[in-house]
Design an enzyme around this catalytic site. Structure first.
Site, PDB file in Angstrom:
ATOM      1  N   ASP A 245       0.818  -1.453  -0.036  1.00  0.00           N
ATOM      2  CA  ASP A 245       0.051   0.024  -0.017  1.00  0.00           C
ATOM      3  C   ASP A 245       1.153   1.074   0.272  1.00  0.00           C
ATOM      4  OD1 ASP A 245      -1.750  -2.268   0.849  1.00  0.00           O
ATOM      5  OD2 ASP A 245      -2.921  -0.823   0.112  1.00  0.00           O
TER       6      ASP A 245
HETATM    7  O1  MRU Z   1      -7.683  -2.845   2.699  1.00  0.00           O
HETATM    8  P1  MRU Z   1      -7.735  -3.647   1.031  1.00  0.00           P
HETATM    9  O2  MRU Z   1      -8.174  -4.791   1.003  1.00  0.00           O
HETATM   10  O3  MRU Z   1      -7.425  -2.492   0.265  1.00  0.00           O
HETATM   11  O4  MRU Z   1      -5.910  -3.697   1.403  1.00  0.00           O
HETATM   12  C1  MRU Z   1      -5.172  -4.487   0.678  1.00  0.00           C
HETATM   13  C2  MRU Z   1      -3.746  -4.687   0.183  1.00  0.00           C
HETATM   14  O5  MRU Z   1      -3.234  -4.695   1.403  1.00  0.00           O
HETATM   15  C3  MRU Z   1      -2.785  -5.300  -0.909  1.00  0.00           C
HETATM   16  O6  MRU Z   1      -2.256  -5.898  -0.847  1.00  0.00           O
HETATM   17  C4  MRU Z   1      -2.561  -3.891  -1.370  1.00  0.00           C
HETATM   18  O7  MRU Z   1      -3.321  -2.625  -1.306  1.00  0.00           O
HETATM   19  C5  MRU Z   1      -1.460  -4.199  -3.266  1.00  0.00           C
HETATM   20  S1  MRU Z   1      -2.963  -4.398  -4.105  1.00  0.00           S
HETATM   21  C6  MRU Z   1      -2.485  -4.775  -5.298  1.00  0.00           C
END
Ligand code: MRU
Length: 353
Positions: A245
C-alpha cells in the site's frame, strides 16, 4: 474474459461490489466523487491501485456529466473532490499521489494563456483514463520481471508461492501485482502451487484471491493466517510474494495486516520475501515506515461474520488494517522497472528513464 474490478467508458463508471464476492458478482454505478469516496470507504472497491483508479475515474465521470462552467469552478471542484477521495482511506499512497499529480497538471494547464474550460476538463478526464491504462501495463511488467527474477534463483525449476491479501485483477485495473507475478509464473508453466492466506478479518484471501485463483484454474490451496509457519516448514514454499500500500524511501513497506509476521516467518525458514508494487505505490517523501498512518477499521469486522456476532459480547477490539514490514526483512521489491533491493529502490526509480 479476465475479472474486472472496474468497467469504464466515457461518462460511465461501474464498480464491482467486492463485499458480495464470491457469492454474487454485481456492478454498481458510481456517478461522482462523493459516491466514489463512499465505495472506497465501504471497501466495495479496495486494493491500493484500484482505490486511486476508482477515485480519479469517479471525478472524471462527474466532470463528463456535470461539467463546471468556468475555470475557477473547475479548479475548486477538482481540488475538493480529490481531498475527499484522499481522506477515504489513509494508508495506501496511490490516491494521494494521483491527486497531487492531477492537481499539478490542472494548475499548469489552467495557467496557460487562453486556456478554455472545456479543454481543461477534457485534459483532466484523459489524465484519469490514462492512469487506468498505465496500471494494467505496469502490472504485466511487474509479473514478468518478478517471474523471471524468482526463476533465476538457483534450484527454482518450479516454484511454490505463498501470498497474502488480494493483489489481483480485483485490486488493480487488471492482472495484479503479486498475483500478476503468480499469473506470469503459471503462464510460463513454472508454478507448482500457490498458498493463499485467508487474510482476516476482511478475508480478502479466502473471498477474493481464492476466487481469482479458481477462476484462472491456478493450482492453489487456502490456509488460515495462523497456518503460515507450518506451511512454510512442511510444504516447500519457494517464495512469499505480497503487494504494497505504500513503500517508503528506505524500503519499509505497509501492506495488509499480517504481512509483517509473514516476513519474519520467511526469514526464519530461509525463504525469499518479495513485495510486488508499481511505482505509484512508492512514497519517497517519507524516509521510514514509522511515519505511515495505519488505518484502523471498525471493531465489527472482527467480532461479526456476515452480520452475526461471533465474539464474546463486551470484549475490546483493535483492528489495524495494515502493518509495516521493515526493509531488512524484504529480499526484493518487484516494480514495473525491475526488481530492486529495498535500499536501492529509491535511487533506481528516481533515476531518469
Ligand atoms: O484493505 P485492502 O483490501 O485495500 O488492502 C489491500 C492490500 O493490502 C493489498 O495488498 C495492496 O493494496 C496491494 S493491491 C495490488
Amino acid at each position: 474474459m479476465s475479472l474486472e474490478s472496474v468497467r469504464y467508458s466515457r461518462g460511465s463508471l461501474l464498480v464491482l461490489n467486492q463485499l458480495l464476492l464470491p457469492h454474487r458478482s454485481e456492478y454498481e454505478a458510481v456517478t461522482g466523487a462523493q459516491q466514489g469516496a463512499q465505495a472506497i470507504r465501504d471497501m466495495k472497491v479496495r486494493g491500493a491501485p484500484a482505490i486511486a483508479i476508482v477515485g480519479c475515474l469517479s471525478l472524471a465521470v462527474e466532470l463528463t456529466t456535470n461539467p463546471p462552467q468556468d475555470t475557477s469552478a473547475l479548479v475548486t471542484f477538482v481540488q475538493e473532490s480529490l481531498d475527499l477521495l484522499i481522506g477515504a482511506r489513509p494508508t495506501a499512497v496511490n490516491m494521494k499521489k494521483a491527486a497531487d499529480e492531477m492537481k499539478a497538471f490542472l494548475s499548469q494547464e489552467a495557467g496557460k494563456p487562453g486556456a478554455a474550460v472545456l479543454e481543461l476538463i477534457e485534459g483532466v478526464i484523459r489524465w484519469a483514463e490514462a492512469l487506468r491504462e498505465k496500471d494494467v501495463d505496469d502490472n504485466h511488467k511487474i509479473g514478468d520481471f518478478g517471474a523471471k527474477h524468482i526463476l533465476e534463483t538457483p534450484g527454482s525449476s518450479e516454484v511454490c508461492v505463498l501470498t497474502h491479501c488480494n493483489t489481483g485483477s480485483l485490486a488493480t485495473a487488471g492482472h495484479g501485482t503479486a498475483l500478476g507475478v503468480i499469473r506470469s509464473l503459471h503462464a510460463l508453466g513454472r508454478l507448482s502451487h500457490v498458498f493463499c492466506t485467508e487474510t482476516r478479518p476482511y478475508n480478502q484471501g479466502s473471498r477474493l484471491t481464492a476466487y481469482e485463483l479458481v477462476y484462472e484454474k491456478i493450482p492453489a490451496t487456502l490456509i488460515t493466517d495462523s497456518m503460515a509457519a507450518v506451511t512454510m516448514r512442511e510444504r516447500r514454499v519457494s517464495a512469499v510474494v505480497v503487494g504494497a500500500d505504500r513503500v517508503v524511501a528506505n524500503g519499509d513497506t505497509a501492506n495488509k495486516v499480517g504481512t509483517y509476521q509473514l516476513a519474519i516467518l520467511a526469514k526464519h525458514h530461509g525463504i525469499p520475501f518479495y513485495v510486488a508494487a508499481p511505482s505509484t505505490s512508492c512514497d519517497f517523501s517519507m524516509p521510514t515506515g514509522a511515519g505511515i498512518v495505519i488505518e484502523e477499521r471498525p471493531g465489527h469486522e472482527l467480532t461479526d461474520i456476515n452480520g452475526t456476532r461471533v465474539a464474546a459480547p463486551g470484549i475490546g477490539v483493535w483492528n489495524p488494517a495494515f502493518d509495516v514490514t521493515p526493509h531488512e526483512l524484504i529480499t526484493g521489491i518487484i516494480t514495473e522497472r525491475g526488481v530492486f533491493k529495498p535500499e536501492e529502490l529509491k535511487e533506481a526509480l528516481t533515476r531518469a528513464q
